[in-house]
Every structure is written in C-alpha cells, then in structure tokens.
Design a protein around this motif. Structure first.
Motif, mmCIF file in Angstrom:
data_model
loop_
_atom_site.group_PDB
_atom_site.id
_atom_site.type_symbol
_atom_site.label_atom_id
_atom_site.label_comp_id
_atom_site.label_asym_id
_atom_site.label_seq_id
_atom_site.Cartn_x
_atom_site.Cartn_y
_atom_site.Cartn_z
ATOM 1 N N MET A 31 0.778 -1.173 0.008
ATOM 2 C CA MET A 31 0.032 0.305 0.146
ATOM 3 C C MET A 31 1.038 1.271 -0.006
ATOM 4 N N TYR B 151 -14.456 10.547 4.439
ATOM 5 C CA TYR B 151 -15.427 9.632 5.473
ATOM 6 C C TYR B 151 -15.660 8.215 4.519
ATOM 7 N N LYS B 152 -15.844 7.098 5.688
ATOM 8 C CA LYS B 152 -16.362 5.875 4.843
ATOM 9 C C LYS B 152 -17.530 5.934 5.448
ATOM 10 N N LYS C 1 -17.561 7.243 9.386
ATOM 11 C CA LYS C 1 -16.349 6.814 10.129
ATOM 12 C C LYS C 1 -15.172 7.282 9.352
ATOM 13 N N PRO D 220 -6.013 4.542 6.004
ATOM 14 C CA PRO D 220 -5.081 3.256 5.998
ATOM 15 C C PRO D 220 -3.930 3.474 6.825
ATOM 16 N N THR E 294 2.371 -5.712 8.280
ATOM 17 C CA THR E 294 0.858 -5.955 7.671
ATOM 18 C C THR E 294 0.711 -5.369 6.505
ATOM 19 N N THR E 295 -0.270 -5.759 5.682
ATOM 20 C CA THR E 295 -0.872 -5.130 4.604
ATOM 21 C C THR E 295 -1.788 -4.048 5.256
ATOM 22 N N GLY E 296 -1.900 -2.946 4.185
ATOM 23 C CA GLY E 296 -2.695 -1.869 4.780
ATOM 24 C C GLY E 296 -4.145 -2.111 5.411
ATOM 25 N N ILE E 297 -4.514 -1.649 6.700
ATOM 26 C CA ILE E 297 -5.596 -1.752 7.394
ATOM 27 C C ILE E 297 -6.354 -0.505 7.595
ATOM 28 N N TYR E 298 -7.518 -0.414 7.498
ATOM 29 C CA TYR E 298 -8.394 0.830 7.764
ATOM 30 C C TYR E 298 -8.641 1.002 9.357
ATOM 31 N N LEU F 88 -9.490 3.406 12.803
ATOM 32 C CA LEU F 88 -10.367 4.422 13.373
ATOM 33 C C LEU F 88 -9.640 5.405 14.149
ATOM 34 N N THR G 159 -15.492 -4.388 14.979
ATOM 35 C CA THR G 159 -15.494 -3.488 13.951
ATOM 36 C C THR G 159 -14.290 -2.521 14.025
ATOM 37 N N SER G 160 -13.511 -2.517 15.100
ATOM 38 C CA SER G 160 -12.608 -1.524 15.203
ATOM 39 C C SER G 160 -11.336 -2.076 15.720
ATOM 40 N N PRO G 161 -10.627 -2.824 14.847
ATOM 41 C CA PRO G 161 -9.380 -3.486 15.428
ATOM 42 C C PRO G 161 -8.154 -2.592 15.540
ATOM 43 N N ILE H 192 -7.221 1.226 16.391
ATOM 44 C CA ILE H 192 -7.682 2.782 16.977
ATOM 45 C C ILE H 192 -6.632 3.436 17.331
ATOM 46 N N ILE I 178 -16.574 7.438 0.849
ATOM 47 C CA ILE I 178 -16.505 6.290 -0.027
ATOM 48 C C ILE I 178 -17.830 5.458 0.778
ATOM 49 N N GLU J 288 -4.594 -12.408 5.564
ATOM 50 C CA GLU J 288 -3.216 -11.830 5.067
ATOM 51 C C GLU J 288 -2.465 -12.855 4.138
ATOM 52 N N SER K 230 -2.324 -3.041 -4.512
ATOM 53 C CA SER K 230 -2.348 -2.904 -3.381
ATOM 54 C C SER K 230 -3.793 -2.965 -2.705
ATOM 55 N N VAL K 231 -4.011 -3.379 -1.477
ATOM 56 C CA VAL K 231 -5.402 -3.669 -0.927
ATOM 57 C C VAL K 231 -5.185 -3.015 0.489
ATOM 58 N N THR K 232 -6.419 -2.666 0.923
ATOM 59 C CA THR K 232 -6.487 -2.132 2.302
ATOM 60 C C THR K 232 -7.510 -3.099 3.065
ATOM 61 N N LEU K 233 -7.257 -3.598 4.035
ATOM 62 C CA LEU K 233 -8.082 -4.474 4.900
ATOM 63 C C LEU K 233 -9.239 -3.843 5.696
ATOM 64 N N PRO L 276 -12.413 -4.934 8.538
ATOM 65 C CA PRO L 276 -13.091 -6.004 9.268
ATOM 66 C C PRO L 276 -14.509 -6.068 8.683
#
Lengths: 142, 64
Positions: free
Chosen positions: A1, A12-13, A25, A29, A41-45, A47, A114-116, A118, B4, B37, B46-49, B51
C-alpha cells in the motif's frame, strides 16, 4: 500500500448499520510492523478516535506480528460504559500519514471487532493535526 | 469530498475481514486476520483490509 502524503484529506467511509442504516467513520489506512520479527501488515483501515487516550489494536494482529505477550503485564482501561478491559503494551512501527515511527499500542482481545485498530491521543494525535469536517464528508491529517 | 460508501458492498459479509482494492471493490474475504493476510499476499494490486460486519454502529471510546 502506498503511504499517504504528509498532508492529506481523506473521505469519510460510510458503513452499514443494522437493520438498514449507515454510519460515517473517519477511517485511515495504516500499516503496522514489528522490527524484531520483520513482519509487516497489509494496509488496514484504522479508526481515528479523539476520545481514546492511547492507540489500541486487536490481539489477533499482535499475534500475527509475532509479539510475545507472555510475561507482559496487563494494563486495564475503562470503556465509556464503565467496563474494564485488559490490554498488553508493545511498541511497534506505525506507518500513517506519510510517516513511519515507533508507537505504543495497547493490544486487547476485547476491542469491538469492527474497530481492530484505534488511533488515539498518545501515538497519533500528538503527532498530527487532525481536522474533522463531517459536513463536507472529509477529514484532514497534517 | 465524496465519502466512500461501502454499505452495499459490505452487505453480504457479516463477519471476518475483507480486502478492498484502490477503487474500494472487495477482492477477498476471510474469516480471520491471518487468513486474509494469506489471501492477499502476492496480489499485484495494493489492497486495504477492513473488518466485515453488517453493523458498525455503537462504538464506545475507551480511556485510561
């Protein structure tokens, strides 16, 4: 990423709520990494949460990074409903907003699924200026 | 800025993790973080994770 530039606006998402509503929210990323294990890690969204004193992360991600939580002392936080939850602290690399830096994270099995990840006051708000603008459906990190 | 909107895309995923590409299309789903993963490793794009859930409402902030 690809990392975001140092000063950037993010949309916002809009996420679903039960039964058929929606919620806005401020998700950004991030990448988390641990030098000791060379895991990244891979990119993570994540909060952005101005009400959180520190940065939190779910224990699953911590274990995936290879953090050894055995012998780490428990640190307890209190949620707004007055319920205590257990965390374990580890300093990891946070890649966010065009920066990469050591950031204390508090890992817990008790975060909402839903918020891994923060991002709170210490570790994030003390590094960036954050401007929320929900009226225009955007926030700025600089 | 246009937000989004992921409400429709996430509709069929009630748990686990999803991977979103740069156009916010879901390109992978798995039950656990470790599994997602594994699934996205080696992907060229590229991706974004995120939950997966059908209800993201009701988050409560924590403090020390």
């Amino acid at each position: 990423m690809a990392l975001s530039p140092p000063m950037a606006k993010y949309p916002y998402k809009i996420l679903p709520t039960s039964p058929s509503g929606q919620v806005y929210k401020p998700l950004i990323p991030v990448i988390l990494s641990l030098k000791k294990t060379h895991k990244i890690t891979t990119g993570i969204y994540a909060l952005i949460d101005s009400g959180a004193d520190v940065c939190f992360c779910t224990m699953d991600i911590g274990l995936w990074l290879g953090i050894n939580f055995k012998n780490k002392k428990s640190i307890y936080f209190t949620a707004a409903n007055n319920k205590e939850f257990e965390t374990k602290k580890e300093i990891i690399k946070l890649h966010v907003g065009g920066k990469i830096y050591d950031c204390p994270f508090y890992f817990s099995k008790e975060l909402p699924p839903t918020s891994p990840v923060i991002l709170g006051q210490i570790g994030f708000f003390d590094r960036f200026k954050i401007s929320f603008d929900l009226q225009n459906r955007e926030f700025e990190v600089s | 800025m246009t937000p989004i909107d992921l409400t429709k895309k996430l509709k069929k995923y009630k748990s686990g993790w999803v991977a979103l590409d740069k156009n916010h299309h879901i390109v992978a789903h798995a039950k656990t973080f470790s599994d997602i993963e594994k699934k996205v490793q080696g992907k060229k794009e590229s991706v974004t994770l995120l939950p997966a859930s059908d209800n993201y409402f009701g988050f409560i902030t924590a403090n020390g």
